[in-house]
Motif scaffolding. Structure first.
Motif, PDB file in Angstrom:
ATOM      1  N   SER A  46       4.043 -32.187  65.820  1.00 38.30           N
ATOM      2  CA  SER A  46       3.130 -31.068  65.876  1.00 38.30           C
ATOM      3  C   SER A  46       4.219 -29.914  66.462  1.00 38.30           C
ATOM      4  N   VAL A  47       4.904 -30.236  67.465  1.00 38.32           N
ATOM      5  CA  VAL A  47       5.866 -29.023  67.872  1.00 38.32           C
ATOM      6  C   VAL A  47       6.758 -28.699  66.857  1.00 38.32           C
ATOM      7  N   ASN A  48       7.650 -29.487  66.161  1.00 34.44           N
ATOM      8  CA  ASN A  48       8.701 -29.196  65.192  1.00 34.44           C
ATOM      9  C   ASN A  48       7.670 -28.346  63.906  1.00 34.44           C
ATOM     10  N   SER A  49       6.685 -28.914  63.717  1.00 35.51           N
ATOM     11  CA  SER A  49       5.898 -27.976  62.519  1.00 35.51           C
ATOM     12  C   SER A  49       5.353 -26.657  63.165  1.00 35.51           C
ATOM     13  N   PHE A  50       5.286 -26.406  64.492  1.00 36.82           N
ATOM     14  CA  PHE A  50       5.128 -25.053  64.906  1.00 36.82           C
ATOM     15  C   PHE A  50       6.272 -24.297  64.584  1.00 36.82           C
ATOM     16  N   TYR A  51       7.314 -24.503  65.243  1.00 33.74           N
ATOM     17  CA  TYR A  51       8.505 -24.185  64.931  1.00 33.74           C
ATOM     18  C   TYR A  51       9.138 -23.926  63.671  1.00 33.74           C
ATOM     19  N   GLY A  52       9.045 -25.063  62.981  1.00 27.92           N
ATOM     20  CA  GLY A  52       9.271 -24.941  61.508  1.00 27.92           C
ATOM     21  C   GLY A  52       8.605 -23.670  60.900  1.00 27.92           C
ATOM     22  N   TRP A  53       7.319 -23.648  61.082  1.00 25.61           N
ATOM     23  CA  TRP A  53       6.528 -22.634  60.437  1.00 25.61           C
ATOM     24  C   TRP A  53       7.302 -21.216  60.766  1.00 25.61           C
ATOM     25  N   ARG A  54       7.319 -21.056  61.958  1.00 28.21           N
ATOM     26  CA  ARG A  54       7.739 -19.775  62.433  1.00 28.21           C
ATOM     27  C   ARG A  54       9.101 -19.502  61.954  1.00 28.21           C
ATOM     28  N   ILE A  55      10.078 -20.343  61.912  1.00 30.85           N
ATOM     29  CA  ILE A  55      11.120 -20.121  61.263  1.00 30.85           C
ATOM     30  C   ILE A  55      11.216 -19.721  59.733  1.00 30.85           C
ATOM     31  N   HIS A  56      10.222 -20.636  59.019  1.00 32.62           N
ATOM     32  CA  HIS A  56       9.972 -20.224  57.778  1.00 32.62           C
ATOM     33  C   HIS A  56       9.581 -18.856  57.423  1.00 32.62           C
ATOM     34  N   LYS A  57       8.670 -18.030  58.332  1.00 37.07           N
ATOM     35  CA  LYS A  57       8.431 -16.704  58.215  1.00 37.07           C
ATOM     36  C   LYS A  57       9.408 -15.898  58.423  1.00 37.07           C
ATOM     37  N   MET A  58      10.362 -16.382  59.626  1.00 38.41           N
ATOM     38  CA  MET A  58      11.268 -15.346  59.821  1.00 38.41           C
ATOM     39  C   MET A  58      12.461 -15.198  58.964  1.00 38.41           C
ATOM     40  N   SER A  59      12.527 -16.494  58.366  1.00 40.53           N
ATOM     41  CA  SER A  59      13.780 -16.774  57.352  1.00 40.53           C
ATOM     42  C   SER A  59      13.090 -16.219  55.900  1.00 40.53           C
ATOM     43  N   LYS A  60      12.000 -15.745  55.618  1.00 47.58           N
ATOM     44  CA  LYS A  60      11.785 -15.102  54.647  1.00 47.58           C
ATOM     45  C   LYS A  60      11.375 -16.246  53.535  1.00 47.58           C
ATOM     46  N   HIS A  61      10.745 -17.373  54.241  1.00 48.76           N
ATOM     47  CA  HIS A  61      10.606 -18.685  53.301  1.00 48.76           C
ATOM     48  C   HIS A  61      11.844 -19.249  52.695  1.00 48.76           C
ATOM     49  N   ASN A  62      12.874 -19.269  53.515  1.00 52.69           N
ATOM     50  CA  ASN A  62      14.004 -20.223  52.967  1.00 52.69           C
ATOM     51  C   ASN A  62      13.814 -21.659  53.172  1.00 52.69           C
ATOM     52  N   TRP A  63      13.691 -22.360  52.264  1.00 53.94           N
ATOM     53  CA  TRP A  63      13.268 -23.807  52.116  1.00 53.94           C
ATOM     54  C   TRP A  63      14.703 -24.518  52.286  1.00 53.94           C
ATOM     55  N   TRP A  64      15.754 -23.826  52.193  1.00 58.79           N
ATOM     56  CA  TRP A  64      16.839 -24.622  52.235  1.00 58.79           C
ATOM     57  C   TRP A  64      17.081 -24.716  53.852  1.00 58.79           C
ATOM     58  N   LEU A  65      16.593 -23.877  54.638  1.00 56.90           N
ATOM     59  CA  LEU A  65      16.729 -24.291  56.172  1.00 56.90           C
ATOM     60  C   LEU A  65      15.481 -24.903  56.409  1.00 56.90           C
ATOM     61  N   THR A  66      14.219 -24.782  56.139  1.00 59.28           N
ATOM     62  CA  THR A  66      13.096 -25.229  56.696  1.00 59.28           C
ATOM     63  C   THR A  66      12.828 -26.812  56.043  1.00 59.28           C
ATOM     64  N   GLY A  67      13.245 -26.881  54.916  1.00 61.41           N
ATOM     65  CA  GLY A  67      13.348 -28.046  54.432  1.00 61.41           C
ATOM     66  C   GLY A  67      13.790 -29.274  55.137  1.00 61.41           C
ATOM     67  N   PRO A  68      15.275 -29.193  55.446  1.00 56.54           N
ATOM     68  CA  PRO A  68      15.716 -30.233  56.403  1.00 56.54           C
ATOM     69  C   PRO A  68      14.862 -30.528  57.845  1.00 56.54           C
ATOM     70  N   ILE A  69      14.344 -29.452  58.423  1.00 53.01           N
ATOM     71  CA  ILE A  69      13.495 -29.425  59.325  1.00 53.01           C
ATOM     72  C   ILE A  69      12.263 -30.291  59.223  1.00 53.01           C
ATOM     73  N   VAL A  70      11.612 -29.926  57.986  1.00 48.92           N
ATOM     74  CA  VAL A  70      10.383 -30.763  57.613  1.00 48.92           C
ATOM     75  C   VAL A  70      10.783 -32.411  57.262  1.00 48.92           C
TER      76      VAL A  70
END
Length: 351
Positions: free
Chosen positions: A100-124
C-alpha cells in the motif's frame, strides 16, 4: 540450567512494545489528518483509512503472538522453537501494508516523472514480488511450524523478501529525491518547501531501509532467536507512519512558509469627484500596496495629441503564497512554474 530467554521471548516483548507505541503514533496521525484535511481528496482519505485498519489488525496479531508465547505457554520453555500461525499472518500483513505504501509513493513518482514507466515499472514489479515472497514465506511457516526447520530450509526465501523490500525503498527514495530537486525553480517559498520535503524524504527512506536491513542482519546472523522477529514487528509501523507524516506535514509547510507572507498587487479605476471617468490629460493613479502598510501613490501625466483617450483599468489582485502549498503536493511543480511569472502594471486599454 535454564536457557536464556532474553534474545527470544525478551526480543518478542521488546518488539511488541515498540510496535504498539508506533501504532499509537499512527492513530494520532490519522486523527490529525481527518481533522486538518476534511476536504482532502477521497483517494487520500481511503488510503489513510485503509492503512489505519491494516495497521490495527497487524497490532492485534503482534499482541496475540506475544500472548501465546508468554501467557498461554508460561512454563513451557520449549515454545521458543515454535512458529505460531499468527507469526505467518504478520508476515502477510506486513507485505500488504508495504504494498500500500509503495503504491502510494509509486503513483506520486509516476506523476512527477511525467508517466515514466521505465522508473515506476520496476517499483511496481518489486512491490508485487515482495507480496508474492511474503505469501510463500507465510505458507512455509505454517507448514514447518518450527523455527529451526524453517531456518534450515527457507532462509533464502525469507531473506529475499526482506532484500526486495530494501531495494524498493532505495529506488523510491532516490526517485523522490531526484524529482523533488527538479522543482527547485521559481518562487523562493517554493524552493524552501522543496528543501524541507527533500530532507524529510531522505530521512524517511533511510529510516525504513535501515530497519529492514537490521532485520536481515539479525536473521542471517542469529536465526535461532527472535531478535529479527522483534525488529520485523516494527517494519510495517515505520511504513505506515511514513505515509501519514507525508500527508500531515503539508499543514506544517503551509504555516511555516505562508504565515504573514501575502504578496498582493492592488489596482483600481481612476475617477473624478463626481464619479465620471478620467479623460485625456487626467492620468490615473497606480497604487502598489505592501503586505502591511498603506498604499503608496504615484501620479504620472502624459500628453495625448492624437485625440485618443487612454483609460487605465486597475483591478485588485492578491496572490497568496499559501497557494504554493496545495492540498496535494503533486501540484507543486505546476504551481512553481505559475508563481515564477511576472506581473506588470498598469494594464492599458486604448479606446
Amino acid at each position: 540450567m535454564l536457557p536464556d530467554i532474553r534474545p527470544t521471548l525478551g526480543a518478542v516483548v521488546a518488539g511488541c512494545m515498540v510496535a504498539v507505541g508506533l501504532s499509537a503514533v499512527l492513530g494520532f496521525q490519522t486523527f490529525l489528518y481527518f481533522r486538518i484535511f476534511p476536504s482532502d481528496s477521497p483517494r487520500y482519505k481511503i488510503l489513510v483509512g485503509w492503512i489505519w485498519i491494516t495497521d490495527s489488525v497487524h497490532t492485534v496479531l503482534v499482541c496475540t503472538t506475544v500472548w501465546q508465547y508468554l501467557i498461554v505457554n508460561f512454563e513451557n520453555l520449549g515454545i521458543v522453537t515454535k512458529i505460531y500461525p499468527t507469526v505467518a499472518i504478520i508476515v502477510i500483513m506486513t507485505a500488504v501494508i508495504t504494498l500500500s505504501v509503495n503504491s502510494f509513493y509509486g503513483w506520486r513518482i509516476h506523476k512527477m516523472s511525467k508517466h515514466n514507466w521505465w522508473l515506476t515499472g520496476p517499483i511496481v514489479f518489486l512491490s508485487i514480488a515482495r507480496v508474492g515472497l511474503a505469501f510463500t514465506t507465510a505458507a512455509e511457516m505454517m507448514m514447518t511450524k518450527t523455527l529451526s526447520e524453517f531456518s534450515n530450509k527457507f532462509r533464502i526465501l525469507f531473506t529475499s523478501g526482506l532484500f526486495v523490500s530494501a531495494v524498493t525503498d532505495i529506488i523510491v527514495s532516490v526517485a523522490r529525491y531526484y524529482y523533488l530537486r527538479t522543482l527547485k525553480q521559481g518562487y523562493l517559498p517554493t524552493q524552501e518547501v522543496v528543501d524541507a520535503v527533500v530532507v524529510f524524504t531522505i530521512n524517511d527512506g533511510f529510516l525504513t531501509c535501515t530497519v529492514v536491513i537490521a532485520s536481515i542482519a539479525c536473521w542471517l546472523g542469529m536465526p535461532h532467536n527472535f531478535v529479527y522477529l522483534g525488529i520485523y514487528f516494527t517494519i510495517s509501523k515505520f511504513y505506515s507512519n511514513s505515509v501519514l507524516a507525508t500527508l500531515n506535514l503539508r499543514n506544517w509547510y503551509r504555516h511555516q512558509y505562508t504565515w504573514n507572507r501575502p504578496a498582493g498587487l492592488s489596482m483600481f479605476r481612476r475617477t473624478t469627484g463626481d464619479g465620471s471617468r478620467v479623460h485625456a490629460r487626467e492620468h490615473p493613479t497606480s497604487v502598489l500596496s505592501s503586505s502591511g502598510g498603506s498604499p503608496r501613490k504615484h501620479t504620472h501625466a502624459r500628453s495625448i495629441d492624437d485625440g485618443r483617450v487612454e483609460v487605465y483599468i486597475e483591478h485588485q489582485v492578491e496572490y497568496n503564497v499559501g497557494n504554493l502549498i496545495p492540498e496535494d503536493l503533486d501540484a507543486l511543480e505546476s504551481r512553481s512554474h505559475r508563481s515564477s511569472k511576472s506581473v506588470e502594471m498598469p494594464s492599458t486599454a486604448e479606446l
